[in-house]
Design a protein around this motif. Structure first.
Motif, PDB file in Angstrom:
ATOM      1  N   PRO A  16       0.809  -1.220   0.000  1.00 32.44           N
ATOM      2  CA  PRO A  16       0.000   0.000   0.000  1.00 32.44           C
ATOM      3  C   PRO A  16       0.845   1.274   0.000  1.00 32.44           C
ATOM      4  CG  PRO A  16      -0.818  -1.517   1.648  1.00 32.44           C
ATOM      5  CD  PRO A  16       0.460  -2.086   1.131  1.00 32.44           C
ATOM      6  N   TRP A  28      -6.682  11.894  -9.902  1.00 33.46           N
ATOM      7  CA  TRP A  28      -7.750  10.903  -9.935  1.00 33.46           C
ATOM      8  C   TRP A  28      -8.782  11.229  -8.863  1.00 33.46           C
ATOM      9  CZ3 TRP A  28      -7.774   5.610  -7.231  1.00 33.46           C
ATOM     10  CH2 TRP A  28      -8.806   4.804  -7.748  1.00 33.46           C
ATOM     11  N   GLU A 246     -16.411  13.856  -0.047  1.00 38.25           N
ATOM     12  CA  GLU A 246     -17.400  13.737  -1.118  1.00 38.25           C
ATOM     13  C   GLU A 246     -16.756  13.605  -2.477  1.00 38.25           C
ATOM     14  OE1 GLU A 246     -20.057  16.870   1.059  1.00 38.25           O
ATOM     15  OE2 GLU A 246     -20.554  16.647  -1.025  1.00 38.25           O
TER      16      GLU A 246
ATOM     17  N   MET B   1     -13.510  -4.223 -12.442  1.00 34.67           N
ATOM     18  CA  MET B   1     -12.794  -2.953 -12.451  1.00 34.67           C
ATOM     19  C   MET B   1     -12.925  -2.211 -11.127  1.00 34.67           C
ATOM     20  SD  MET B   1     -10.717  -1.237 -14.049  1.00 34.67           S
ATOM     21  CE  MET B   1     -10.671  -1.815 -15.743  1.00 34.67           C
ATOM     22  N   THR B   4     -10.533  -3.412  -8.420  1.00 33.76           N
ATOM     23  CA  THR B   4      -9.202  -2.831  -8.537  1.00 33.76           C
ATOM     24  C   THR B   4      -9.183  -1.439  -7.953  1.00 33.76           C
ATOM     25  OG1 THR B   4      -9.413  -3.767 -10.722  1.00 33.76           O
ATOM     26  CG2 THR B   4      -7.325  -2.701 -10.183  1.00 33.76           C
ATOM     27  N   ARG B   5     -10.232  -0.671  -8.294  1.00 30.32           N
ATOM     28  CA  ARG B   5     -10.301   0.712  -7.857  1.00 30.32           C
ATOM     29  C   ARG B   5     -10.305   0.805  -6.343  1.00 30.32           C
ATOM     30  NH1 ARG B   5     -12.779   4.183  -5.552  1.00 30.32           N
ATOM     31  NH2 ARG B   5     -14.302   2.668  -4.902  1.00 30.32           N
ATOM     32  N   LEU B   8      -7.038  -0.144  -4.795  1.00 25.49           N
ATOM     33  CA  LEU B   8      -6.073   0.943  -4.903  1.00 25.49           C
ATOM     34  C   LEU B   8      -6.338   2.010  -3.864  1.00 25.49           C
ATOM     35  CD1 LEU B   8      -5.634   1.536  -8.713  1.00 25.49           C
ATOM     36  CD2 LEU B   8      -3.851   1.039  -7.064  1.00 25.49           C
ATOM     37  N   LEU B   9      -7.627   2.344  -3.694  1.00 22.04           N
ATOM     38  CA  LEU B   9      -7.997   3.400  -2.756  1.00 22.04           C
ATOM     39  C   LEU B   9      -7.561   3.024  -1.350  1.00 22.04           C
ATOM     40  CD1 LEU B   9      -9.403   6.032  -2.153  1.00 22.04           C
ATOM     41  CD2 LEU B   9     -11.546   4.784  -1.982  1.00 22.04           C
ATOM     42  N   GLY B  11      -5.336   0.902  -0.548  1.00 15.24           N
ATOM     43  CA  GLY B  11      -3.881   0.882  -0.520  1.00 15.24           C
ATOM     44  C   GLY B  11      -3.336   2.262  -0.232  1.00 15.24           C
ATOM     45  N   THR B  91     -18.813   8.902  -2.022  1.00 14.21           N
ATOM     46  CA  THR B  91     -18.218   8.413  -3.273  1.00 14.21           C
ATOM     47  C   THR B  91     -18.057   6.897  -3.240  1.00 14.21           C
ATOM     48  OG1 THR B  91     -16.941  10.439  -3.131  1.00 14.21           O
ATOM     49  CG2 THR B  91     -16.417   8.967  -4.916  1.00 14.21           C
ATOM     50  N   GLN B  95     -20.406   3.848  -5.308  1.00 10.43           N
ATOM     51  CA  GLN B  95     -19.734   2.892  -6.190  1.00 10.43           C
ATOM     52  C   GLN B  95     -19.784   1.476  -5.646  1.00 10.43           C
ATOM     53  OE1 GLN B  95     -16.130   4.660  -8.404  1.00 10.43           O
ATOM     54  NE2 GLN B  95     -16.100   5.692  -6.446  1.00 10.43           N
ATOM     55  N   GLN B 116     -21.134  12.075 -12.966  1.00  8.61           N
ATOM     56  CA  GLN B 116     -20.222  10.930 -12.897  1.00  8.61           C
ATOM     57  C   GLN B 116     -20.937   9.619 -13.229  1.00  8.61           C
ATOM     58  OE1 GLN B 116     -17.017  11.235 -12.349  1.00  8.61           O
ATOM     59  NE2 GLN B 116     -16.846  13.308 -11.541  1.00  8.61           N
ATOM     60  N   LEU B 118     -23.324   8.138 -11.510  1.00 10.36           N
ATOM     61  CA  LEU B 118     -23.539   7.300 -10.333  1.00 10.36           C
ATOM     62  C   LEU B 118     -25.003   7.303  -9.884  1.00 10.36           C
ATOM     63  CD1 LEU B 118     -20.343   8.274  -8.305  1.00 10.36           C
ATOM     64  CD2 LEU B 118     -20.752   6.155  -9.557  1.00 10.36           C
TER      65      LEU B 118
END
Lengths: 282, 433
Positions: A16, A28, A246, B1, B4-5, B8-9, B11, B91, B95, B116, B118
């Motif tokens: 991480p 991002w 948010e 997908m 993975t996202r 990563l977040l 992480g 967020t 998701q 977005q 969503l």
């Protein structure tokens, strides 16, 4: 069996950490898959250093925190521990009183800080007559004062923590060593300097490490008070502000986290060096 | 997908070493999806993500959902979450496995998530409830693509609040222009009062004053463009707002940077302070019971006669539908019910600090402040949503909140502060996160 801890640290710590270093070169919002990640090179770092006003105060406050933790709770904790170790009357009671704040969560200490230091309703201003009119002392809102009010509370807790560490260390010092020193005619101070202090060496390292860790991960108290703004900025708060929320700036927050990681490394690497050198010798 | 996202977040967060992602929200989302698609009884359940976990609004929602069941036959399966936690995790929540319907806010905050992809549009809902709403409300419920994404439920104005009995005793009258406002503040100071209760420990309460000053000086259109496009911060117009603001600071509560809005509202309630710019949603919870009748207010005073008092800040709360609801038809029927005056009346029965968004609510049950709020909002040519709802979420709190605090501490540094805001805004609008 050494493989299991290695695997765990790699998966939960190093991977991480590495990913956040990678993400620090990206832009991002945390929405959509990896295809939404734009690589922006050093842009986040450039922005942090040039156009992000909370960054500089946050670094300063983390360093102040570190210096204060070294100068106040560490020596005071040691002093209290040596006093308690003398087995005076009621030492268990003192020990409990001094250790009590360590049991409280830092968030709770944040609420206590508000109760004590709030300008109009706080204990301190009401006791000293500074709660009304133009004589109000703004302990929580004045950026020159609030960091010290918070540090006072943080030290209160940290002192108890350090004290209990040293107390454990002192208890493990062989009493026969002290007796031998006394027979050789050493005074209290000399015994401490030449017998007890060297025996405390491993504890000193532990105290050093927790002092650094506690000052770099400081977060809860200031977040409870005003979410770490207006004089209470800390790096950990800026990371949270940018990543959790948010709409997130994952790349920007990761760059801040990477900076925090680098600062931690400045303390971790010398520590590792000294440890490994000792192992080689031993 | 998405796996993975999220990997990563997490992480990134673990790497930060300082925080643990409160992932409870996502976990709850997947566990409470009892409204399965198997048909039969399951089709009668709509899952609902609520940000109202504290007793007061929670009780009101519970009686509302009980009534919804009697009237529509739909069981509402609610996941109660703390207000701030809900907001912080929105967020990740959207998701993950969000509930069919959930609490949210109008304005850019709604449009951002609509943009977005969503959210599910609620055009079907509006086919049923359109007649209950004014054009202004309809406009606040649409995304940039012209589809409806939001069902408004309740809202409240921001204004200048005061204690009627204090004003009567002192013989004060409501100012309508800036000069009258300042003159009144001076008189209050001579009378030994704090002229303007103002508090900014939490950072956001000051945003309301900024919004009003900007709308009064530069007009509603400039304000909204500034909030949405972020490209004119370093302009004489914005400088004028801060200069005007600097005139108010000497009249503010001593120690205001260390006070919460509750402490400021107490100063009004206890008649220590003369007036306060705040929302009814906040001060209405302090003036309760027999004190409710003592709460008076006036519209933020006129500064530029060209714009007068034509805009009112009135944040709208309501509901949205998640992107792929398990029970789409049930969600539509529930939202249609929540979009009626009847449903809103039930909910308002226990809330003196908001007003209904639908037409046709029995106003005789409103307190004086609620009834006056309706008049104030209906007179308005423009409704704004509050800074943190009118602009990008990654700009309002991370940039504007500390910048305004910085200004309040050092009013003379306004020029360098807006230059700094401008640089940050440019970088945020240029990037994607």
């Amino acid at each position: 069996m050494a493989g299991v801890p290695l695997l765990l640290t790699t998966a939960l710590v190093w991977l991480p950490a590495l990913l956040s270093v990678v993400l620090s070169f990206a832009s991002w919002p945390g929405i959509g898959g990896v295809e939404n990640i734009h690589w922006v090179g050093l842009q986040n770092y450039r922005n942090i250093l040039t156009i992000y006003p909370p960054f500089q105060p946050a670094v300063e406050h983390n360093l102040i925190w570190l210096v204060v933790f070294f100068c106040v709770p560490a020596p005071v904790g040691l002093f209290l521990a040596t006093q308690l170790d003398k087995q005076m009357r009621g030492s268990r009671l003192y020990q409990s009183v001094l250790f009590l704040p360590v049991v409280l969560s830092l968030a709770l200490i944040g609420f206590m800080t508000e109760l004590i230091f709030s300008p109009t309703q706080g204990l301190l201003n009401n006791l000293t007559g500074h709660a009304r009119g133009s004589s109000v002392v703004d302990w929580l809102g004045d950026p020159h004062l609030n960091i010290w009010a918070v540090l006072l509370m943080a030290c209160w807790r940290q002192t108890g923590y350090v004290m209990i560490m040293y107390l454990a260390g002192l208890k493990s010092v062989d009493p026969s060593l002290k007796e031998a020193a006394a027979l050789d005619g050493a005074g209290g101070r000399q015994t401490f300097r030449h017998v007890v202090w060297p025996a405390l060496r491993p504890i000193n390292v532990v105290v050093l490490v927790i002092t650094v860790i506690e000052s770099l991960r400081a977060f809860d108290i200031v977040y409870v008070i005003n979410r770490g703004t207006n004089g209470l900025e800390l790096l950990s708060v800026l990371v949270t502000d940018n990543i959790v929320g948010e709409a997130s700036r994952i790349g920007f927050g990761s760059a801040l986290a990477t900076i925090l990681l680098v600062i931690s490394m400045a303390f971790v690497i010398p520590y590792l060096f000294s440890t490994f050198r000792k192992e080689e010798r031993g | 997908m998405s796996v993975t996202r999220r990997g990563l977040l997490r992480g990134a967060l673990l790497g930060a070493g300082a925080i643990a992602l409160p992932s409870a929200l996502t976990a709850c989302g997947s566990s409470s999806g009892s409204g399965g698609s198997a048909g039969g009884a399951a089709g009668k359940t709509v899952s609902f993500g609520s940000n109202a976990a504290v007793p007061q609004p929670k009780g009101a929602y519970q009686s509302l959902f009980a009534q919804a069941q009697r009237e529509t036959g739909l069981t509402v399966d609610v996941n109660w979450v703390d207000h701030n936690t809900f907001q912080q995790n929105i967020t990740t929540y959207l998701q993950g496995n969000p509930q069919d319907v959930f609490n949210w806010f109008a304005g850019e905050r709604m449009e951002f998530f609509a943009g977005q992809g969503l959210l599910h549009d609620v055009d079907e809902v509006w086919a049923g409830i359109g007649g209950n709403y004014t054009e202004a409300m309809k406009a606040q419920s649409k995304g940039p693509d012209g589809h409806y994404y939001f069902v408004p439920f309740d809202y409240y104005p921001w204004a200048v609040y005061y204690s009627r009995s204090l004003w009567q005793a002192k013989g004060y009258t409501e100012p309508t222009t800036w000069d009258e406002y300042i003159a009144l503040a001076r008189r209050m100071k001579r009378d030994g009062l704090i002229p303007i209760a103002f508090t900014d420990k939490d950072g956001w309460p000051a945003m309301g004053t900024f919004d009003y000053l900007n709308m009064r000086i530069n007009g509603f259109d400039f304000h909204v463009e500034l909030m949405r496009k972020g490209d004119r911060w370093n302009s004489p117009q914005v400088k004028a707002v801060f200069d005007q603001w600097a005139q108010l600071i000497p009249f503010y509560s001593p120690g205001f940077m260390g006070l919460t809005w509750q402490e400021g509202a107490q100063q009004i309630l206890n008649k220590q302070a003369g007036m306060m710019v705040l929302g009814l949603d906040q001060i209405g919870t302090v003036f309760t019971g027999d004190k409710a009748a003592d709460l008076g207010f006036f519209a933020f005073p006129e500064i530029n006669p060209k714009y007068g008092q034509d805009a009112v800040e009135a944040p709208i709360d309501g509901f949205m539908m998640s992107h792929s609801p398990r029970n789409h038809d049930g969600a539509v029927r529930l939202l249609q019910y929540l979009g009626t005056a009847r449903a809103q009346q039930t909910w308002l029965g226990s809330n003196p600090a908001d007003i209904a968004t639908a037409d046709g609510v029995d106003a005789s049950k409103y307190t004086q402040a609620q009834a006056d709020s309706v008049k104030l909002i209906q007179k308005a040519a423009h409704i704004s949503q509050f800074m943190d709802r009118d602009t990008r979420p990654d700009f309002a709190d991370p940039v504007m909140l500390p910048a305004i605090q910085q200004f309040l501490n050092h009013p003379k540094d306004a020029a360098s502060i807006i230059a700094s805001i401008d640089k940050q805004a440019t970088s945020i609008w240029a990037g994607n996160g």
